[in-house]
Design a protein around this motif. Structure first.
Motif, PDB file in Angstrom:
ATOM      1  N   ALA A   1       0.592  -1.002   0.070  1.00 36.55           N
ATOM      2  CA  ALA A   1       0.050  -0.131  -0.163  1.00 36.55           C
ATOM      3  C   ALA A   1       0.905   1.664   0.212  1.00 36.55           C
ATOM      4  O   ALA A   1       0.575   2.244  -0.379  1.00 36.55           O
ATOM      5  N   HIS A   2       1.803   1.373   0.464  1.00 41.04           N
ATOM      6  CA  HIS A   2       3.573   2.614   0.091  1.00 41.04           C
ATOM      7  C   HIS A   2       3.706   2.503  -0.990  1.00 41.04           C
ATOM      8  O   HIS A   2       4.747   3.195  -0.896  1.00 41.04           O
ATOM      9  N   SER A   3       3.027   1.667  -1.927  1.00 43.67           N
ATOM     10  CA  SER A   3       4.300   1.900  -3.473  1.00 43.67           C
ATOM     11  C   SER A   3       3.744   3.718  -3.864  1.00 43.67           C
ATOM     12  O   SER A   3       3.856   3.354  -5.108  1.00 43.67           O
TER      13      SER A   3
ATOM     14  N   VAL B   1      16.391  17.987  -1.079  1.00 39.48           N
ATOM     15  CA  VAL B   1      15.874  17.698   0.228  1.00 39.48           C
ATOM     16  C   VAL B   1      14.638  17.018  -0.247  1.00 39.48           C
ATOM     17  O   VAL B   1      14.753  16.322   0.390  1.00 39.48           O
ATOM     18  N   ALA B   2      14.319  16.923  -0.463  1.00 37.83           N
ATOM     19  CA  ALA B   2      12.712  17.242  -0.916  1.00 37.83           C
ATOM     20  C   ALA B   2      12.198  14.960  -1.118  1.00 37.83           C
ATOM     21  O   ALA B   2      12.082  14.291  -0.512  1.00 37.83           O
ATOM     22  N   ALA B   3      13.406  15.142  -2.272  1.00 43.51           N
ATOM     23  CA  ALA B   3      13.361  13.305  -2.562  1.00 43.51           C
ATOM     24  C   ALA B   3      14.506  12.703  -1.931  1.00 43.51           C
ATOM     25  O   ALA B   3      14.296  11.632  -1.268  1.00 43.51           O
ATOM     26  N   VAL B   4      15.860  13.000  -1.093  1.00 44.02           N
ATOM     27  CA  VAL B   4      15.776  12.435   0.295  1.00 44.02           C
ATOM     28  C   VAL B   4      16.059  12.452   1.242  1.00 44.02           C
ATOM     29  O   VAL B   4      15.049  11.204   1.284  1.00 44.02           O
ATOM     30  N   VAL B   5      14.575  13.042   1.555  1.00 50.13           N
ATOM     31  CA  VAL B   5      13.286  13.082   2.783  1.00 50.13           C
ATOM     32  C   VAL B   5      12.634  11.788   2.092  1.00 50.13           C
ATOM     33  O   VAL B   5      12.022  10.751   2.808  1.00 50.13           O
ATOM     34  N   ALA B   6      12.039  11.789   1.256  1.00 49.00           N
ATOM     35  CA  ALA B   6      11.150  10.934   0.405  1.00 49.00           C
ATOM     36  C   ALA B   6      11.065   9.085   0.420  1.00 49.00           C
ATOM     37  O   ALA B   6      11.246   8.089   1.111  1.00 49.00           O
TER      38      ALA B   6
ATOM     39  N   VAL C   1      11.744  -1.622   5.164  1.00 47.43           N
ATOM     40  CA  VAL C   1      13.228  -1.993   6.271  1.00 47.43           C
ATOM     41  C   VAL C   1      12.554  -2.484   7.210  1.00 47.43           C
ATOM     42  O   VAL C   1      12.660  -3.377   7.447  1.00 47.43           O
ATOM     43  N   VAL C   2      11.827  -1.257   7.628  1.00 44.65           N
ATOM     44  CA  VAL C   2      10.568  -1.604   8.960  1.00 44.65           C
ATOM     45  C   VAL C   2       9.563  -2.447   8.804  1.00 44.65           C
ATOM     46  O   VAL C   2       8.702  -3.873   9.358  1.00 44.65           O
ATOM     47  N   ARG C   3       9.006  -1.401   7.745  1.00 43.88           N
ATOM     48  CA  ARG C   3       7.680  -1.712   8.111  1.00 43.88           C
ATOM     49  C   ARG C   3       6.780  -3.022   6.452  1.00 43.88           C
ATOM     50  O   ARG C   3       6.032  -4.193   6.908  1.00 43.88           O
ATOM     51  N   ILE C   4       7.644  -3.144   5.639  1.00 45.53           N
ATOM     52  CA  ILE C   4       7.125  -3.886   5.142  1.00 45.53           C
ATOM     53  C   ILE C   4       8.303  -5.427   4.772  1.00 45.53           C
ATOM     54  O   ILE C   4       7.879  -6.844   4.989  1.00 45.53           O
ATOM     55  N   GLY C   5       9.143  -4.956   5.559  1.00 44.65           N
ATOM     56  CA  GLY C   5      10.202  -6.126   5.714  1.00 44.65           C
ATOM     57  C   GLY C   5      10.357  -6.919   4.386  1.00 44.65           C
ATOM     58  O   GLY C   5      11.456  -7.820   4.006  1.00 44.65           O
TER      59      GLY C   5
ATOM     60  N   ALA D   1      14.730   8.167   2.275  1.00 41.75           N
ATOM     61  CA  ALA D   1      14.754   8.006   4.221  1.00 41.75           C
ATOM     62  C   ALA D   1      12.982   7.750   4.117  1.00 41.75           C
ATOM     63  O   ALA D   1      12.872   6.338   4.594  1.00 41.75           O
ATOM     64  N   TYR D   2      11.958   8.094   4.146  1.00 42.30           N
ATOM     65  CA  TYR D   2      11.201   7.615   5.248  1.00 42.30           C
ATOM     66  C   TYR D   2      10.598   6.588   4.168  1.00 42.30           C
ATOM     67  O   TYR D   2      10.546   4.993   4.620  1.00 42.30           O
ATOM     68  N   LEU D   3      10.330   6.233   2.659  1.00 45.07           N
ATOM     69  CA  LEU D   3      10.189   4.526   2.227  1.00 45.07           C
ATOM     70  C   LEU D   3      11.561   4.114   2.415  1.00 45.07           C
ATOM     71  O   LEU D   3      10.734   2.815   2.500  1.00 45.07           O
ATOM     72  N   GLY D   4      12.340   4.553   2.114  1.00 45.57           N
ATOM     73  CA  GLY D   4      13.513   3.274   3.263  1.00 45.57           C
ATOM     74  C   GLY D   4      13.078   2.637   4.459  1.00 45.57           C
ATOM     75  O   GLY D   4      13.587   1.374   4.506  1.00 45.57           O
ATOM     76  N   TYR D   5      12.792   3.166   5.698  1.00 48.58           N
ATOM     77  CA  TYR D   5      12.670   2.968   6.371  1.00 48.58           C
ATOM     78  C   TYR D   5      11.355   1.873   6.323  1.00 48.58           C
ATOM     79  O   TYR D   5      11.155   1.202   7.056  1.00 48.58           O
ATOM     80  N   VAL D   6      10.240   2.496   5.227  1.00 46.66           N
ATOM     81  CA  VAL D   6       8.923   1.488   4.858  1.00 46.66           C
ATOM     82  C   VAL D   6       9.232   0.355   4.608  1.00 46.66           C
ATOM     83  O   VAL D   6       9.172  -0.939   5.334  1.00 46.66           O
TER      84      VAL D   6
END
Length: 170
Positions: A94-96, A131-136, A145-149, A138-143
């Motif tokens: 759902a995060h894609s 900077v917006a691309a880096v922040v996005a 690694v942590v949420r989707i696995g 980072a968030y999607l990387g977190y998603v």
């Protein structure tokens, strides 16, 4: 050693592979940027943004394909020796997408805007987009690694390119 083992238990399982792919991207494309800058008059920023645009369009294409055809199998890239290439899992999540628009398509629009900003020397706008691309990323990387696995090597490559783009603009 005990403290190290205890810490490792709490880190997400996908984190080492994510970092390996990210560092690989930074080394390869960072070296290419350095060589372009050192030995040619070509601005490596154009290469980095162009590659990010291509990778984003590729991601958007795969998202559209698997949405239209649930049986579609995304080819494995083997990027950076990625044994954890689970692009399909990431792109089926759902995060894609955001409001039904694939994240890759939104990123492609960002990179086109970034190219325009760089071309017309709007440095503040270009840096804000980077900077917006880096922040996005980072968030999607977190998603991932942590949420989707699961990891999408294309997405990790885009994250690395975003860091290098921001670095070039600083």
């Amino acid at each position: 050693v005990r403290v190290q083992r205890a810490l490792l238990r709490y880190l997400p399982e996908q984190l080492p592979d994510y970092l390996k792919m990210l560092i690989g991207t930074l080394i390869v494309f960072g070296a290419a940027s350095f060589l372009l800058q050192r030995f040619t008059s070509f601005n490596p920023l154009w290469m980095l943004v162009g590659l990010a645009l291509v990778y984003s369009l590729r991601s958007a294409y795969y998202k559209v394909r698997i949405t239209a055809d649930p049986g579609y199998a995304i080819p494995k890239c083997g990027c950076a020796g990625a044994v954890n290439d689970r692009t399909e899992v990431v792109l089926r999540s759902a995060h894609s997408d955001f409001l039904g628009v694939p994240n890759g398509a939104l990123a492609a629009l960002l990179y086109v805007a970034l190219l325009v900003a760089v071309r017309f020397d709007f440095q503040n706008a270009a840096l804000a987009l980077a900077v917006a691309a880096v922040v996005a990323s980072a968030y999607l990387g977190y998603v991932m690694v942590v949420r989707i696995g699961a990891l999408c090597p294309t997405c990790v490559t885009i994250a690395g390119l975003n860091l290098l783009i921001a670095w070039q603009l600083l």
